[in-house]
Design a protein around this motif. Structure first.
Motif, short mmCIF file in Angstrom:
data_model
loop_
_atom_site.label_atom_id
_atom_site.label_comp_id
_atom_site.label_asym_id
_atom_site.label_seq_id
_atom_site.Cartn_x
_atom_site.Cartn_y
_atom_site.Cartn_z
N LEU A 56 0.85 -1.20 0.00
CA LEU A 56 0.00 0.00 0.00
C LEU A 56 0.88 1.24 0.00
O LEU A 56 1.67 1.44 0.93
CB LEU A 56 -0.92 0.01 1.22
N PRO A 57 0.76 2.10 -1.02
CA PRO A 57 1.58 3.31 -1.06
C PRO A 57 1.28 4.24 0.11
O PRO A 57 0.11 4.51 0.43
CB PRO A 57 1.18 3.98 -2.38
N GLY A 58 2.33 4.70 0.77
CA GLY A 58 2.17 5.62 1.88
C GLY A 58 1.45 6.89 1.49
O GLY A 58 0.78 7.52 2.32
N SER A 59 1.57 7.29 0.23
CA SER A 59 0.92 8.52 -0.23
C SER A 59 -0.60 8.42 -0.11
O SER A 59 -1.27 9.44 0.12
CB SER A 59 1.31 8.82 -1.68
N LEU A 60 -1.16 7.21 -0.24
CA LEU A 60 -2.61 7.06 -0.09
C LEU A 60 -3.03 7.25 1.36
O LEU A 60 -4.07 7.83 1.65
CB LEU A 60 -3.06 5.70 -0.60
N LEU A 61 -2.20 6.77 2.28
CA LEU A 61 -2.50 6.97 3.70
C LEU A 61 -2.35 8.43 4.10
O LEU A 61 -3.09 8.94 4.94
CB LEU A 61 -1.60 6.09 4.56
N GLU A 62 -1.40 9.12 3.48
CA GLU A 62 -1.21 10.55 3.78
C GLU A 62 -2.47 11.35 3.46
O GLU A 62 -2.81 12.29 4.18
CB GLU A 62 -0.03 11.10 3.00
N LEU A 63 -3.17 10.97 2.40
CA LEU A 63 -4.42 11.66 2.05
C LEU A 63 -5.42 11.59 3.20
O LEU A 63 -6.11 12.57 3.50
CB LEU A 63 -5.03 11.06 0.79
N LEU A 64 -5.52 10.43 3.82
CA LEU A 64 -6.44 10.27 4.94
C LEU A 64 -5.96 11.01 6.18
O LEU A 64 -6.75 11.64 6.88
CB LEU A 64 -6.61 8.78 5.25
N GLN A 65 -4.67 10.96 6.44
CA GLN A 65 -4.12 11.65 7.61
C GLN A 65 -4.29 13.16 7.50
O GLN A 65 -4.63 13.82 8.49
CB GLN A 65 -2.64 11.30 7.78
N ILE A 66 -4.11 13.70 6.31
CA ILE A 66 -4.30 15.14 6.10
C ILE A 66 -5.71 15.55 6.46
O ILE A 66 -5.94 16.64 7.00
CB ILE A 66 -3.96 15.52 4.64
N ASP A 67 -6.68 14.68 6.19
CA ASP A 67 -8.07 14.97 6.50
C ASP A 67 -8.46 14.58 7.92
O ASP A 67 -9.64 14.62 8.28
CB ASP A 67 -9.00 14.28 5.50
N GLY A 68 -7.49 14.19 8.73
CA GLY A 68 -7.74 13.94 10.14
C GLY A 68 -8.31 12.58 10.48
O GLY A 68 -8.88 12.39 11.55
N ILE A 69 -8.15 11.61 9.59
CA ILE A 69 -8.64 10.26 9.86
C ILE A 69 -7.59 9.51 10.69
O ILE A 69 -6.42 9.46 10.33
CB ILE A 69 -8.91 9.49 8.54
N ASP A 70 -8.02 8.93 11.80
CA ASP A 70 -7.13 8.17 12.67
C ASP A 70 -6.88 6.80 12.04
O ASP A 70 -7.82 6.04 11.79
CB ASP A 70 -7.78 8.00 14.04
#
Length: 101
Positions: A56-70
Motif C-alpha cells: 500500500l503506497p504511503g501517499s494514499l494513507l497521507e491523504l487520509l491523515q491530512i483529513d484527520g482520519i485516525d
C-alpha cells in the motif's frame, strides 16, 4: 489512549479504466475511506480499520491523515492490499475485477 467516535472499515486500491480508454491507477478506494471522509463533515473523531499489505503506497494513507482520519486501526499483513480494476462504461455500468487472490 484516543477515543474515536465513529469507525469505517476497509481499504481497496482501485485501478480505474474510463470508457474512453484512459486509466487512473492506484486510487484510494473502497467503502472505508469514502465513509470516513464523509463522516468528517459532522465529527472530528473518525477512525479507519483495515488490513493492508506492505504494497500500500504511503501517499494514499497521507491523504487520509491530512483529513484527520485516525489510522491506528490499520493492520499490516504479509498479504497484498485488496486491489481491483474498476471498468467504467459510457452507459454508467461499472465492472469490478479483483486483482488479488
Amino acid at each position: 489512549m484516543t477515543c474515536i467516535d465513529f469507525l469505517a472499515f476497509g481499504i481497496v486500491v482501485d485501478d480505474i479504466v474510463y470508457p474512453d480508454g484512459r486509466t487512473r491507477m492506484g486510487v484510494l478506494g473502497g467503502g472505508g475511506p469514502q465513509t470516513a471522509l464523509g463522516m468528517r463533515f459532522w465529527s472530528d473523531s473518525i477512525g479507519l480499520i483495515a488490513s493492508v499489505g506492505e504494497d500500500l503506497p504511503g501517499s494514499l494513507l497521507e491523504l487520509l491523515q491530512i483529513d484527520g482520519i485516525d489510522l491506528s486501526g490499520l493492520r499490516r499483513t504479509d498479504l497484498p492490499t485488496p486491489r481491483a480494476w474498476q471498468i467504467l462504461e459510457a452507459d454508467g455500468h461499472r465492472t469490478q475485477l479483483w486483482r488479488v487472490p
